[in-house]
Design an enzyme around this catalytic site. Structure first.
Site, PDB file in Angstrom:
ATOM      1  N   ASN A   1       0.904  -1.507   0.010  1.00 36.40           N
ATOM      2  CA  ASN A   1      -0.106   0.055   0.035  1.00 36.40           C
ATOM      3  C   ASN A   1       0.792   1.257  -0.120  1.00 36.40           C
ATOM      4  OD1 ASN A   1      -2.327   1.646   0.521  1.00 36.40           O
ATOM      5  ND2 ASN A   1      -2.208   1.644   2.522  1.00 36.40           N
TER       6      ASN A   1
ATOM      7  N   HIS B   1       1.028   5.286   1.095  1.00 30.28           N
ATOM      8  CA  HIS B   1       0.261   6.084   2.160  1.00 30.28           C
ATOM      9  C   HIS B   1       0.979   7.410   2.023  1.00 30.28           C
ATOM     10  CE1 HIS B   1      -2.429   7.163   5.132  1.00 30.28           C
ATOM     11  NE2 HIS B   1      -1.322   7.732   5.708  1.00 30.28           N
TER      12      HIS B   1
ATOM     13  N   SER C   1       4.959   6.783   2.362  1.00 27.57           N
ATOM     14  CA  SER C   1       5.381   5.415   3.125  1.00 27.57           C
ATOM     15  C   SER C   1       4.786   4.685   1.980  1.00 27.57           C
ATOM     16  CB  SER C   1       4.883   5.024   4.504  1.00 27.57           C
ATOM     17  OG  SER C   1       5.246   6.167   5.178  1.00 27.57           O
TER      18      SER C   1
ATOM     19  N   ASP D   1      -3.522   0.696   7.859  1.00 29.83           N
ATOM     20  CA  ASP D   1      -2.033   1.568   7.671  1.00 29.83           C
ATOM     21  C   ASP D   1      -1.086   1.035   8.780  1.00 29.83           C
ATOM     22  OD1 ASP D   1      -2.960   2.599   5.381  1.00 29.83           O
ATOM     23  OD2 ASP D   1      -3.636   4.466   6.236  1.00 29.83           O
TER      24      ASP D   1
HETATM   25  C1  GAR Z   1      -1.730   8.631  -3.208  1.00 26.93           C
HETATM   26  O1  GAR Z   1      -1.272   9.592  -2.677  1.00 26.93           O
HETATM   27  C2  GAR Z   1      -2.048   7.505  -2.361  1.00 26.93           C
HETATM   28  O2  GAR Z   1      -0.814   7.511  -1.315  1.00 26.93           O
HETATM   29  C3  GAR Z   1      -2.987   8.090  -1.447  1.00 26.93           C
HETATM   30  O3  GAR Z   1      -3.987   8.199  -2.430  1.00 26.93           O
HETATM   31  C4  GAR Z   1      -3.246   9.050  -3.593  1.00 26.93           C
HETATM   32  C5  GAR Z   1      -3.685   8.363  -4.808  1.00 26.93           C
HETATM   33  O4  GAR Z   1      -3.275   9.288  -5.904  1.00 26.93           O
HETATM   34  N1  GAR Z   1      -3.504   6.896  -0.711  1.00 26.93           N
HETATM   35  C6  GAR Z   1      -4.003   6.766   0.347  1.00 26.93           C
HETATM   36  O5  GAR Z   1      -4.520   7.970   0.964  1.00 26.93           O
HETATM   37  C7  GAR Z   1      -4.563   5.590   1.056  1.00 26.93           C
HETATM   38  N2  GAR Z   1      -4.921   5.874   2.409  1.00 26.93           N
HETATM   39  P1  GAR Z   1      -3.522   8.892  -7.442  1.00 26.93           P
HETATM   40  O6  GAR Z   1      -4.793   8.254  -7.689  1.00 26.93           O
HETATM   41  O7  GAR Z   1      -3.332  10.024  -8.184  1.00 26.93           O
HETATM   42  O8  GAR Z   1      -2.335   7.885  -7.803  1.00 26.93           O
END
Ligand code: GAR
Length: 195
Positions: free
Chosen positions: A106, A108, A135, A144
Site C-alpha cells: 500500500n 500512503h 510510505s 495502515d
Molecule cells: C496517493 O497519494 C496514495 O498514497 C493515497 O491516495 C493517493 C492516490 O493518488 N492513498 C491513500 O491515501 C490511502 N489511504 P493517485 O490516484 O493520483 O495515484
C-alpha cells in the site's frame, strides 16, 4: 518478469507512473491488470497502455467480505506476484489480506505510523507539523499498520494546501513505488525480511 496488479479508486497518477516505468523494456516488472472499486478516472491510464482493467463496485461496509471475494477472484485470474494498493480508498476484508499476504503493498501519503487513514495529507496539515512524508508498507489487518518497506520525509511548506502538499508527496511516492517494485523484481529487496 514480475507480474503486478494495481488497485485504485481515483485519478491513478501513481499507477500511471508505474505504467510508464514498466513500458521500458529494461524495467523488470509488468503491470498485468488494474482494478478499481468504482468507475475511477484512473482506469483510463490502463486503457491507454493497453492493460486490462476491471471494476468490482463497492456495495457498502455490510458487503465487504463478498466484495473482497469478488475482487480476489478477479485478481487471481491475472496471477499477480504483487498486488499494489495505489490510492484504493477501501479496506480489504481480512480474508483478502490473508490471501495476498506478503505480496500486498500500500502507498500512503504520510510518514507512518504518523497520520494513518483516509486523510493522511489533511491530518498532517491540520496538526501543524512542519514535515510529513510518504510510505510504502506491507498490508496487514489494521489501517495502515503493516510493516514499512520504505518511507521518506516531505517538508510542509508555507502556503501549502491539501492539493499542493498531496501533489508534492505523490512525486516522492512515485519514485519510491517504482524503485520498490524494481528491487522486489530483481530480488534485491526480500519482502519476507520486512517486518
Ligand atoms: C496517493 O497519494 C496514495 O498514497 C493515497 O491516495 C493517493 C492516490 O493518488 N492513498 C491513500 O491515501 C490511502 N489511504 P493517485 O490516484 O493520483 O495515484
Amino acid at each position: 518478469m514480475l507480474r503486478v496488479a494495481v488497485l485504485i479508486s481515483g485519478g491513478g497518477s501513481n499507477l500511471r507512473a508505474l505504467l510508464e516505468a514498466s513500458a521500458d523494456a529494461g524495467y523488470p516488472a509488468h503491470v498485468v491488470a488494474v482494478g478499481a472499486d468504482r468507475e475511477a478516472s484512473g482506469l483510463a491510464h490502463a486503457e491507454e497502455f493497453g492493460i486490462p482493467s476491471f471494476v468490482v463496485p463497492w456495495r457498502g461496509a455490510g458487503e465487504r467480505e463478498a466484495w473482497g471475494a469478488e475482487l480476489d477472484a478477479q485478481l487471481a485470474a491475472w496471477q499477480p506476484d504483487l498486488v499494489v494498493l495505489s490510492g484504493l480508498m477501501r479496506l480489504l476484508p481480512p480474508a483478502s489480506v490473508r490471501r495476498w499476504s506478503g505480496r500486498l503493498l500500500n502507498t500512503h501519503p504520510a510518514f507512518l505510523p504518523e497520520f494513518p487513514g483516509a486523510h493522511g495529507v489533511r491530518d498532517a496539515l491540520q496538526s501543524g507539523v512542519r514535515e510529513t512524508g510518504a510510505s510504502i508498507i506491507l498490508v496487514d489487518d489494521g489501517v495502515d499498520t503493516g510493516p514499512v518497506i520504505v518511507q521518506e520525509r516531505v517538508p510542509i511548506l508555507p502556503g501549502d494546501d491539501e492539493h499542493a502538499l498531496s501533489e508534492r508527496i505523490k512525486l516522492v511516492e512515485r519514485r519510491l513505488l517504482i524503485d520498490v517494485v524494481r528491487r522486489i523484481s530483481t530480488g534485491e529487496l526480500d519482502l519476507t525480511a520486512v517486518r
